[in-house]
Scaffold this motif. Structure first.
Motif, PDB file in Angstrom:
ATOM      1  N   PHE A   7      -3.829   2.138  -8.436  1.00 33.12           N
ATOM      2  CA  PHE A   7      -3.072   2.920  -9.416  1.00 33.12           C
ATOM      3  C   PHE A   7      -1.879   3.610  -8.747  1.00 33.12           C
ATOM      4  CE2 PHE A   7      -2.180   6.966 -11.554  1.00 33.12           C
ATOM      5  CZ  PHE A   7      -1.788   6.488 -12.797  1.00 33.12           C
ATOM      6  N   ILE A   8      -2.106   4.186  -7.568  1.00 33.47           N
ATOM      7  CA  ILE A   8      -1.010   4.850  -6.841  1.00 33.47           C
ATOM      8  C   ILE A   8       0.087   3.841  -6.531  1.00 33.47           C
ATOM      9  CG2 ILE A   8      -0.372   5.912  -4.628  1.00 33.47           C
ATOM     10  CD1 ILE A   8      -3.087   7.370  -4.697  1.00 33.47           C
ATOM     11  N   LEU A   9      -0.293   2.660  -6.024  1.00 35.75           N
ATOM     12  CA  LEU A   9       0.695   1.639  -5.676  1.00 35.75           C
ATOM     13  C   LEU A   9       1.461   1.154  -6.914  1.00 35.75           C
ATOM     14  CD1 LEU A   9      -1.318  -0.428  -3.023  1.00 35.75           C
ATOM     15  CD2 LEU A   9       0.710   0.988  -2.609  1.00 35.75           C
ATOM     16  N   GLN A 152      -6.134   4.914   4.526  1.00 33.72           N
ATOM     17  CA  GLN A 152      -4.895   5.695   4.365  1.00 33.72           C
ATOM     18  C   GLN A 152      -3.742   5.032   5.109  1.00 33.72           C
ATOM     19  OE1 GLN A 152      -4.899   9.899   5.076  1.00 33.72           O
ATOM     20  NE2 GLN A 152      -5.475  10.244   2.950  1.00 33.72           N
ATOM     21  N   LYS A 153      -3.980   4.627   6.354  1.00 32.11           N
ATOM     22  CA  LYS A 153      -2.913   4.010   7.163  1.00 32.11           C
ATOM     23  C   LYS A 153      -2.425   2.719   6.505  1.00 32.11           C
ATOM     24  CE  LYS A 153      -2.360   6.718  10.726  1.00 32.11           C
ATOM     25  NZ  LYS A 153      -1.302   7.681  10.505  1.00 32.11           N
ATOM     26  N   SER A 154      -3.367   1.858   6.071  1.00 26.87           N
ATOM     27  CA  SER A 154      -2.945   0.574   5.493  1.00 26.87           C
ATOM     28  C   SER A 154      -2.219   0.794   4.161  1.00 26.87           C
ATOM     29  CB  SER A 154      -4.140  -0.371   5.330  1.00 26.87           C
ATOM     30  OG  SER A 154      -4.803  -0.157   4.119  1.00 26.87           O
ATOM     31  N   THR A 155      -2.654   1.780   3.380  1.00 23.14           N
ATOM     32  CA  THR A 155      -1.980   2.054   2.102  1.00 23.14           C
ATOM     33  C   THR A 155      -0.601   2.660   2.349  1.00 23.14           C
ATOM     34  OG1 THR A 155      -4.153   2.442   1.096  1.00 23.14           O
ATOM     35  CG2 THR A 155      -2.231   3.126  -0.165  1.00 23.14           C
ATOM     36  N   GLU A 156      -0.485   3.537   3.342  1.00 24.55           N
ATOM     37  CA  GLU A 156       0.831   4.095   3.689  1.00 24.55           C
ATOM     38  C   GLU A 156       1.781   2.979   4.122  1.00 24.55           C
ATOM     39  OE1 GLU A 156       0.434   7.221   6.614  1.00 24.55           O
ATOM     40  OE2 GLU A 156      -0.509   8.579   5.177  1.00 24.55           O
TER      41      GLU A 156
END
Length: 184
Positions: A7-9, A152-156
């Motif tokens: 959803f954020i992406l 978190q790192k992969s989504t960032e």
């Protein structure tokens, strides 16, 4: 957790798309030499006491590349339309023939072209700022999820890739607009 990250992406991509659409709309208002009805998009006519967009009180056409013809729905509006075009400060000198308002679009001078390129660059920079703000908001939303460090790192990283893609698109749009403006 995955659905929240998706959803954020997705919402970030949607917001960044909004920045691109706004930029394209702003670019369409920057004239590049050829007459276009969109040049008069910001003109508001006093129509029976209320400010009304010009395209709602008249037909706007381009009989040739250097002329705009404005045919009001009511002949009594001709003076109001002329006044509104002058007030909009677009650098046009409207003339009327009793039936319609005609605008001869002067060719752009080199200096005016450079000013328009500066304006286009400023609009592109505003769009980039919007995209970067969307990235910041997405990263803040991600931190609120309290996901594992790896996620978190992969989504960032995904958010940054999205940002880079949209910044590249903005740069490409700017290059096209600059070329369009500078072409004599």
């Amino acid at each position: 957790m995955d659905s929240e990250i998706n959803f954020i992406l997705e919402s970030t991509e949607e917001a960044m798309n909004g920045a691109i659409q706004h930029l394209e709309k702003q670019f369409s208002n920057i004239r590049a030499g050829k007459a276009s009805p969109s040049m008069l998009g910001s003109v508001m006519v006093d129509y029976y006491g209320s400010k009304t967009p010009l395209n709602q009180v008249a037909n706007i056409s381009t009989p040739d590349a250097r002329t705009l013809a404005i045919q009001p729905f009511e002949k009594s509006l001709i003076q109001e339309i002329e006044k509104a075009i002058m007030m909009a400060n677009l650098g046009f000198n409207p003339m009327n023939n009793g039936e319609s308002v005609i605008i001869n679009v002067p060719p752009l001078t080199e200096e005016r072209r450079r000013d328009l390129v500066k304006q286009a660059k400023a609009e592109a920079e505003d769009a980039k700022i919007g995209v970067r703000n969307d990235r910041k908001n997405a990263n803040n939303d991600l931190k609120k999820l309290e996901a594992s460090e790896d996620i978190q790192k992969s989504t960032e990283t995904d958010i940054q890739k999205l940002t880079d893609r949209f910044i590249t698109t903005i740069d490409e749009l700017l290059v096209q607009k600059e070329k369009e403006i500078m072409t004599v």
